[in-house]
Scaffold this motif. Structure first.
Motif, mmCIF file in Angstrom:
data_model
loop_
_atom_site.group_PDB
_atom_site.id
_atom_site.type_symbol
_atom_site.label_atom_id
_atom_site.label_comp_id
_atom_site.label_asym_id
_atom_site.label_seq_id
_atom_site.Cartn_x
_atom_site.Cartn_y
_atom_site.Cartn_z
ATOM 1 N N ASN A 134 0.837 -1.194 0.000
ATOM 2 C CA ASN A 134 0.000 0.000 0.000
ATOM 3 C C ASN A 134 0.879 1.253 0.000
ATOM 4 N N ALA B 277 2.356 1.773 -3.372
ATOM 5 C CA ALA B 277 1.404 2.367 -4.314
ATOM 6 C C ALA B 277 1.312 3.876 -4.097
ATOM 7 N N ALA C 240 -0.355 6.924 -6.282
ATOM 8 C CA ALA C 240 -1.727 6.431 -6.221
ATOM 9 C C ALA C 240 -2.264 6.630 -4.807
ATOM 10 N N LEU D 231 -3.488 0.854 -2.529
ATOM 11 C CA LEU D 231 -3.735 -0.396 -3.235
ATOM 12 C C LEU D 231 -4.678 -1.236 -2.373
ATOM 13 N N VAL E 256 -7.139 -1.712 -8.098
ATOM 14 C CA VAL E 256 -6.740 -0.352 -8.470
ATOM 15 C C VAL E 256 -7.953 0.296 -9.123
ATOM 16 N N ASP F 35 -9.266 3.745 -10.952
ATOM 17 C CA ASP F 35 -8.843 5.026 -11.536
ATOM 18 C C ASP F 35 -9.397 5.084 -12.961
ATOM 19 N N ALA G 138 -5.306 3.422 -14.250
ATOM 20 C CA ALA G 138 -5.553 2.141 -13.579
ATOM 21 C C ALA G 138 -4.703 1.043 -14.212
ATOM 22 N N LEU H 251 -0.922 1.521 -13.112
ATOM 23 C CA LEU H 251 -0.578 1.109 -11.752
ATOM 24 C C LEU H 251 -0.753 -0.401 -11.578
ATOM 25 N N ALA H 252 -1.832 -0.957 -12.149
ATOM 26 C CA ALA H 252 -2.038 -2.407 -12.049
ATOM 27 C C ALA H 252 -0.860 -3.137 -12.704
#
Length: 596
Positions: free
Chosen positions: A345, A348, A353, A356, A397, A399, A404, A407-408
């Motif tokens: 987390n 992330a 972000a 997570l 994730v 967004d 999205a 980040l994923a």
RNA sequence: GGGCUCGUGGUGCAGCCUGGUUAGCACACUGGACUGUCAAUCCAGAGGUCGCGGGUUCAAGUCCCGUCGAGCCCGCCA
């Protein structure tokens, strides 16, 4: 007898015992027993132990030799005693009993240990690259590079390709990077550009009817470096083919790439041709990147439905605003401690972000901070979409789609590495196909080419005239290995009418196109074959084969990240008379104040 | 241009968190001992503006600020 050597340092065997031999090389290591001296002599081919004892007239001279001094040693090849054989050396059954030696070149104390595998700081290695390259593991990588290039050349010629050289001093090209410029002495105020790739030349060679071109081509781009991107210059296996579809290009390259990897890494698992074809859209959805590492078993799914209208208002309201939710199922991860999820987390957040989200699955239920919002029907849906079972964890994730996916995709890489999920000793290839022809610049809102402006749009003129530009795909493809983009390629646009239209959509007027690409455009007006090709990066191929993650490890004399050559002191200043000759006046930024 | 990490004899590292004796170890270098090692071994020695500047403190390699350099990443790289 030859003044320098009768054999190399890797050559003598037990069958040579009794013969006279002369070796030349570098003093690799010394073992001095006072009245008996062992000295490993090294050259490109190997290592031979030389022995000098106190009775020899050369004894004093041999004792005084500093490491890396170049010396010629003459003597008799003698068998080693049974207990003195060194099975780790090909020459380990013999040694050279030295009668005489001649120093060819004395070495000063070393700034870099040649006989050590230790890591040295890269600036030291680059400043003394000639010493670094003597070190066995570095030396070997450059030999590998040569062999790989020879193999590629052999395979391309066997496949009917013709090798060409194209100009290094040329004009600025349409690729997206900054050019390196070379001022013209003869034409004041004008500049040559070094080619970012021989793109237009290879297309002109197709127009010239050579049918199949290739070149181990130097490419120059003035862009900042990365671990897998050498600043300044790099090499591509540049090739182009006439009268082909993109399937033909793939079918031509696959056996070359597969053959080279199989030849140099027979121990590794290598994707057999045909390599998987993954559309750009699918790659972004499933892997969160257009260069997926297929050694990583994790796959991203769309779990927007699971959270739409749920009590988890952070996600639910984001979805209302057009966000999507990406899910990443990680088998077996439910057993990880709480700290593992907290660390992810935080990671992330470091990526910019909000965090997570995750649930773990056990005994038919979901657990974790947001599990209470995942009721039975939603959990069933989650299991259905992601395939998750008890013992697994699923990360989320939420967004806008692009963010999205990104980040994923990063989380997929991060989790794959942290949990050691990547397939070992494997080269996993794929083609990423159907790239979009255009994209919208987020800042200006302007529509621009997303890849090569010379690619043929799928649907041709018809699509350009009637379709939303952002939905048009190009015959544009990348080949990817283990998450490394090896090359991009395309079926080219060989039709001037389609080219004017394609450039027009990106905001170029007819005159702009003619001014910038007139040479090639003109060629297309005299009968151009449909053609296409690709250009895999040689340095990256060698890097992968050598098992390295830093591209400078497979380049003999690389520049550092600041695009400086520490060995040759480039770039350097030039005398004022040279500048005058080139009609150049310097306009330098002010010197930063000196503080130390 | 931005973020993170690092910077200690020629080289690789430790010491820094928690300030306090002569800055420690290994490799290399110099000298000495040693006839079978193969990372030889043993003894001794020389070699340091702790990147640079400023600050805090009785005291800074160690804490703080700035700066320079390197690496990784972002931007950039069709």
């Amino acid at each position: 007898m030859h003044p320098y050597r009768t054999h190399t340092c890797g050559e003598l065997r037990a069958t040579d015992v009794g013969t006279t031999a002369r070796l030349s090389g570098w003093v690799h290591r010394k073992r001095d027993h006072g009245h008996l001296l062992f000295l490993d002599l090294r050259d490109h081919y190997g290592l031979t132990q030389c022995v000098v004892d106190a009775s020899s007239p050369s004894f004093a001279a041999a004792s005084a030799l500093r490491l890396e001094t170049v010396v010629t040693m003459s003597g008799t090849v003698v068998a080693r005693g049974a207990d003195a054989v060194n099975p780790r050396l090909p020459t380990g059954e013999i040694e050279l009993a030295v009668d005489s030696l001649e120093v060819q070149s004395v070495a000063e104390p070393l700034p870099l240990q040649v006989n050590s595998e230790a890591d040295f700081p890269e600036d030291t290695r680059l400043r003394y690259r000639f010493l670094d390259l003597r070190r066995e593991h570095v030396h070997r990588k450059l030999v590998l590079r040569s062999q790989v290039i020879a193999s590629i050349r052999r395979r391309m010629i066997a496949a009917g390709f013709t090798e060409f050289q194209t100009p290094i001093l040329t004009s600025s090209s349409p690729e997206g990077a900054r050019d390196y410029l070379v001022p013209s002495r003869v034409h004041p105020g004008k500049f040559y550009a070094l080619p970012q790739a021989p793109q237009q030349f290879k297309q002109l060679l197709m127009v010239a009817g050579f049918d199949r071109y290739f070149q181990i081509a130097p490419c120059f781009r003035d862009e900042d470096g990365r671990a897998d991107r050498s600043p300044g210059e790099f090499y591509q296996l540049d090739f182009e083919m006439s009268f082909v579809t993109q399937e033909d290009v793939w079918a031509a390259l696959e056996p070359v790439i597969h053959g080279v990897f199989a030849e140099f890494r027979p121990d590794a698992a290598i994707t057999p041709p045909p390599f998987p074809r993954i559309t750009y859209d699918d790659a972004m959805a499933k892997y969160g990147t257009d260069k997926p590492d297929l050694r990583n078993p994790l796959v991203i799914t769309d779990v927007t439905d699971v959270f739409r209208g749920s009590g988890f208002t952070v996600f639910a309201s984001a979805i209302e605003q057009g966000a999507i939710v990406r899910g990443l199922r990680v088998p077996g991860a439910a057993a990880q401690p709480r700290s593992f999820f907290d660390k992810l987390n935080q990671w992330a957040r470091d990526q910019g972000a909000p965090g997570l989200g995750y649930v773990t699955l056990a005994e038919g239920a979901a657990r974790g901070p947001i599990a209470k919002f995942v009721d039975a029907p939603r959990l069933a849906r989650l299991r259905e979409i992601t395939g998750a079972a008890d013992g697994d964890a699923v990360f989320f994730v939420a967004d806008k789609r692009a963010a999205a996916d990104k980040l994923a995709g990063k989380a997929r890489v991060k989790l794959g590495e942290e949990l050691d999920l990547l397939e070992k000793n494997a080269y996993r290839f794929c083609w990423i196909v159907d790239f979009p022809m255009y994209e919208r610049d987020e800042e200006t809102g302007k529509i621009d080419f997303s890849h090569n402006p010379f690619s043929m749009p799928q649907g041709g003129l018809e699509a350009l005239e009637h379709q939303d530009p952002l939905t048009i795909k190009a015959y544009q493809y990348d080949i990817v290995c283990n998450g490394v983009e090896l090359s991009s390629g395309a079926i080219r646009n060989h039709r001037p009418d389609i080219m004017y239209k394609a450039f027009g959509i990106a905001g170029y007027r007819r005159e702009d196109v003619e001014a910038r690409f007139g040479g090639m455009l003109n060629a297309f007006k005299y009968g151009a074959p449909p053609h296409g090709g690709s250009a895999p990066g040689i340095d990256r191929i060698v890097m992968l084969l050598a098992g390295e993650t830093n591209i400078r490890e497979v380049i003999a004399f690389p520049m550092n990240q600041q695009a400086q050559d520490l060995l040759m002191q480039a770039p350097g200043e030039v005398p004022p008379e040279r500048l005058r000759e080139l009609h150049i006046k310097l306009d330098l930024p002010p010197e930063p104040p000196k503080t130390g």
